[in-house]
Design a protein around this motif. Sequence first.
Motif, PDB file in Angstrom:
ATOM      1  N   ARG A 126     -24.533 -21.095  13.505  1.00 40.79           N
ATOM      2  CA  ARG A 126     -23.589 -21.110  14.669  1.00 40.79           C
ATOM      3  C   ARG A 126     -22.486 -22.124  14.709  1.00 40.79           C
ATOM      4  O   ARG A 126     -21.152 -21.915  14.957  1.00 40.79           O
ATOM      5  CB  ARG A 126     -24.087 -20.775  16.040  1.00 40.79           C
ATOM      6  N   SER A 127     -22.779 -23.484  14.260  1.00 37.22           N
ATOM      7  CA  SER A 127     -22.124 -24.533  14.362  1.00 37.22           C
ATOM      8  C   SER A 127     -20.806 -24.667  13.579  1.00 37.22           C
ATOM      9  O   SER A 127     -19.852 -25.097  13.650  1.00 37.22           O
ATOM     10  CB  SER A 127     -22.911 -25.628  14.241  1.00 37.22           C
ATOM     11  N   THR A 128     -20.837 -23.758  12.527  1.00 41.27           N
ATOM     12  CA  THR A 128     -19.795 -23.765  11.725  1.00 41.27           C
ATOM     13  C   THR A 128     -18.901 -22.548  11.504  1.00 41.27           C
ATOM     14  O   THR A 128     -18.042 -22.061  10.838  1.00 41.27           O
ATOM     15  CB  THR A 128     -20.408 -23.881  10.024  1.00 41.27           C
ATOM     16  N   ILE A 129     -19.303 -21.530  12.730  1.00 44.38           N
ATOM     17  CA  ILE A 129     -18.598 -20.130  12.572  1.00 44.38           C
ATOM     18  C   ILE A 129     -17.367 -20.221  13.601  1.00 44.38           C
ATOM     19  O   ILE A 129     -17.200 -20.822  14.751  1.00 44.38           O
ATOM     20  CB  ILE A 129     -19.422 -19.220  13.462  1.00 44.38           C
ATOM     21  N   PRO A 130     -16.138 -19.691  13.164  1.00 46.76           N
ATOM     22  CA  PRO A 130     -14.906 -19.969  13.900  1.00 46.76           C
ATOM     23  C   PRO A 130     -15.251 -19.006  15.026  1.00 46.76           C
ATOM     24  O   PRO A 130     -16.119 -18.058  15.135  1.00 46.76           O
ATOM     25  CB  PRO A 130     -13.936 -19.135  12.938  1.00 46.76           C
ATOM     26  N   PRO A 131     -14.420 -19.393  16.071  1.00 51.95           N
ATOM     27  CA  PRO A 131     -14.632 -18.510  17.374  1.00 51.95           C
ATOM     28  C   PRO A 131     -14.627 -17.048  17.182  1.00 51.95           C
ATOM     29  O   PRO A 131     -15.122 -16.266  17.850  1.00 51.95           O
ATOM     30  CB  PRO A 131     -13.497 -19.122  18.262  1.00 51.95           C
ATOM     31  N   ALA A 132     -13.772 -16.659  16.203  1.00 55.59           N
ATOM     32  CA  ALA A 132     -13.458 -14.907  16.114  1.00 55.59           C
ATOM     33  C   ALA A 132     -14.593 -14.339  15.621  1.00 55.59           C
ATOM     34  O   ALA A 132     -14.798 -13.089  15.899  1.00 55.59           O
ATOM     35  CB  ALA A 132     -12.186 -14.872  15.171  1.00 55.59           C
TER      36      ALA A 132
ATOM     37  N   GLY B  48     -19.944 -25.527   3.516  1.00 54.67           N
ATOM     38  CA  GLY B  48     -21.111 -26.334   2.902  1.00 54.67           C
ATOM     39  C   GLY B  48     -22.365 -26.398   4.056  1.00 54.67           C
ATOM     40  O   GLY B  48     -23.619 -26.168   3.562  1.00 54.67           O
ATOM     41  N   ALA B  49     -21.855 -26.629   5.256  1.00 55.51           N
ATOM     42  CA  ALA B  49     -23.058 -26.960   6.210  1.00 55.51           C
ATOM     43  C   ALA B  49     -23.672 -25.555   6.331  1.00 55.51           C
ATOM     44  O   ALA B  49     -24.749 -25.400   6.681  1.00 55.51           O
ATOM     45  CB  ALA B  49     -22.427 -27.214   7.598  1.00 55.51           C
ATOM     46  N   ALA B  50     -22.968 -24.289   6.477  1.00 53.50           N
ATOM     47  CA  ALA B  50     -23.645 -23.076   6.661  1.00 53.50           C
ATOM     48  C   ALA B  50     -24.442 -22.639   5.426  1.00 53.50           C
ATOM     49  O   ALA B  50     -25.493 -22.180   5.726  1.00 53.50           O
ATOM     50  CB  ALA B  50     -22.466 -22.020   6.528  1.00 53.50           C
ATOM     51  N   HIS B  51     -24.153 -22.739   4.045  1.00 54.76           N
ATOM     52  CA  HIS B  51     -24.846 -22.752   3.233  1.00 54.76           C
ATOM     53  C   HIS B  51     -26.196 -23.649   3.068  1.00 54.76           C
ATOM     54  O   HIS B  51     -27.500 -23.052   3.142  1.00 54.76           O
ATOM     55  CB  HIS B  51     -24.135 -22.981   1.729  1.00 54.76           C
ATOM     56  N   PHE B  52     -26.200 -24.810   3.604  1.00 58.45           N
ATOM     57  CA  PHE B  52     -27.473 -25.658   3.805  1.00 58.45           C
ATOM     58  C   PHE B  52     -28.223 -25.256   4.701  1.00 58.45           C
ATOM     59  O   PHE B  52     -29.526 -24.976   4.475  1.00 58.45           O
ATOM     60  CB  PHE B  52     -26.716 -27.078   4.050  1.00 58.45           C
TER      61      PHE B  52
ATOM     62  N   GLU C 272     -18.048 -15.816  16.315  1.00 52.48           N
ATOM     63  CA  GLU C 272     -19.231 -16.071  16.906  1.00 52.48           C
ATOM     64  C   GLU C 272     -19.627 -14.951  17.730  1.00 52.48           C
ATOM     65  O   GLU C 272     -19.201 -13.923  17.870  1.00 52.48           O
ATOM     66  CB  GLU C 272     -18.978 -17.337  17.960  1.00 52.48           C
ATOM     67  N   GLY C 273     -21.046 -14.968  18.030  1.00 54.51           N
ATOM     68  CA  GLY C 273     -21.578 -13.833  18.648  1.00 54.51           C
ATOM     69  C   GLY C 273     -22.872 -13.248  17.812  1.00 54.51           C
ATOM     70  O   GLY C 273     -23.720 -13.925  17.293  1.00 54.51           O
ATOM     71  N   GLY C 274     -22.668 -12.020  17.599  1.00 55.61           N
ATOM     72  CA  GLY C 274     -23.742 -11.317  16.979  1.00 55.61           C
ATOM     73  C   GLY C 274     -23.677 -10.948  15.395  1.00 55.61           C
ATOM     74  O   GLY C 274     -24.389 -10.038  14.972  1.00 55.61           O
ATOM     75  N   ALA C 275     -22.921 -11.619  14.826  1.00 57.26           N
ATOM     76  CA  ALA C 275     -22.598 -11.498  13.428  1.00 57.26           C
ATOM     77  C   ALA C 275     -23.798 -11.801  12.956  1.00 57.26           C
ATOM     78  O   ALA C 275     -24.355 -12.794  12.885  1.00 57.26           O
ATOM     79  CB  ALA C 275     -21.260 -12.306  13.088  1.00 57.26           C
ATOM     80  N   ALA C 276     -24.147 -10.997  11.695  1.00 51.18           N
ATOM     81  CA  ALA C 276     -25.042 -11.517  10.778  1.00 51.18           C
ATOM     82  C   ALA C 276     -24.510 -12.739   9.906  1.00 51.18           C
ATOM     83  O   ALA C 276     -23.401 -12.831   9.549  1.00 51.18           O
ATOM     84  CB  ALA C 276     -25.318 -10.367   9.823  1.00 51.18           C
ATOM     85  N   PRO C 277     -25.718 -13.340   9.283  1.00 49.39           N
ATOM     86  CA  PRO C 277     -25.295 -14.564   8.732  1.00 49.39           C
ATOM     87  C   PRO C 277     -24.327 -14.142   7.367  1.00 49.39           C
ATOM     88  O   PRO C 277     -23.679 -15.124   6.957  1.00 49.39           O
ATOM     89  CB  PRO C 277     -26.840 -15.157   8.109  1.00 49.39           C
ATOM     90  N   SER C 278     -24.663 -12.981   6.777  1.00 55.59           N
ATOM     91  CA  SER C 278     -23.743 -12.770   5.627  1.00 55.59           C
ATOM     92  C   SER C 278     -22.346 -12.734   6.342  1.00 55.59           C
ATOM     93  O   SER C 278     -21.388 -12.853   5.428  1.00 55.59           O
ATOM     94  CB  SER C 278     -24.286 -11.447   5.164  1.00 55.59           C
ATOM     95  N   ASP C 279     -22.055 -12.144   7.347  1.00 54.13           N
ATOM     96  CA  ASP C 279     -20.712 -11.697   8.052  1.00 54.13           C
ATOM     97  C   ASP C 279     -20.235 -13.081   8.301  1.00 54.13           C
ATOM     98  O   ASP C 279     -18.998 -13.370   8.099  1.00 54.13           O
ATOM     99  CB  ASP C 279     -20.790 -10.826   9.060  1.00 54.13           C
ATOM    100  N   GLN C 280     -20.919 -14.053   8.703  1.00 48.39           N
ATOM    101  CA  GLN C 280     -20.663 -15.530   9.082  1.00 48.39           C
ATOM    102  C   GLN C 280     -20.102 -16.211   7.753  1.00 48.39           C
ATOM    103  O   GLN C 280     -19.274 -16.669   7.639  1.00 48.39           O
ATOM    104  CB  GLN C 280     -21.720 -16.251   9.874  1.00 48.39           C
TER     105      GLN C 280
END
Length: 308
Positions: A36-42, A74-78, A44-52
Motif C-alpha cells: 500500500r505504501s507505494t500505491i498512488p492515490p488513484a 522496487g519497494a512494491a516488488h520487494f 489505493e483501496g481494494g486493488a489487487a497486488p497485480s493491479d497495483q
Amino acid sequence: MSESNKMSGANRAILIAAFVLLAAAVGYAVWRDSVRSTIPPAVEGGAAPSDQLAELEARTKREPDSAEAWTALGAAHFDLGDFGGAAAAYEKAVALSPESAGLWSALGEARVMGSNSDPMPAAALEAFNKAIALDAKDPRARYFLAVKKDIGGDHKGAIEDWFSLLADTPQGAPWEADLRRTIEQVGQIHKIDVTTRLANTQARPLTANEMPVAARAIPGPSRADMEAASQLPKGQQDAMIEGMVSGLEAKLKANPADVDRWIMLMRSRMTLGETAKAAQALKDGIAANPAAAGRLKAQAQLLGVPGA
C-alpha cells in the motif's frame, strides 16, 4: 571453497532472518506486509497486488526519468518477495539518483535476498560499498558489510562492527532492538559472550535535529484521547486518522513554512505504511523550506523515510 559454503544452512537462516528484521525496522526496505505504501492515490483501496504493480509500472512509463517512481516500483516488488524485480527497479532508480546512499543499500539488499546460493553476491557487496562511499553512516550498508565479515568467518569482527553501529544508533531508533538481537544471536551461534557488553551499551543521545518533533514541542493526544480512540470500531478509527492527516495537509497548504508540521506529516504517513507519500512530504517540505533541508532530512532518516 565458496563463501556460501562456509556456514551451515541453519546459521544462514538465522542471519537472513536477523538482517531482514533489521532492514525492515530501518525502514529502507519498507513495510513488507503490504504494498500500500507505494500505491498512488488513484489506485489505493481494494486493488489487487497485480493491479497495483501495473499502475506502478505504468507510472514508470509515464515518468521514466523519475527516481521516485522506480523506487516505489522496487519497494512494491520487494514487498511481494520478487527480489529480482525489486533489484531491476532499484537499478533504474540509482542510475537516475546515483548520489543516494539509501537507494544503493536498498539495491544491495534486494540483490542479497534474490540470491539463492551466495549469501553475499559480489553485485550486492558493490552496492553496499557505493552506499558507504556516499554515506559512511548508512546503517543498512554498515549492517550488511558486517554480515559479510561474519559469512567470511570473522565473527568477532562482525560483532565489533555491529556494536559500532549500535553506538551510533540514536536512542529509540526503530532498528535498535533488532540490532541487539542480531548481536546476541550471532554471539550464541559462535560462542562469543556479548551479554555483559550488550547490557552496558547504550544508544547515543539524540541530537536536536533527531529529536522527534512530537516529543519536543508539539502536543500529542492525551492518554484519555488514545483510550477513547482505541474503543472506536476500525472504520471509525481509520476515518479519524484520515481526518487528522487531511487536517495536517490543509494546514500545510495554508502555511508551508511550518517545518514541524511537515515532519508530523512524514511521521503520520510512515505510521500508516504510506512510505511513498512520506517521501513526497519530505520532497515538498524541502521545496517549501530549503533552509531547513538538513533538519527535514535528519528527521526523515530517523523515521525511515525512503531516500532520506
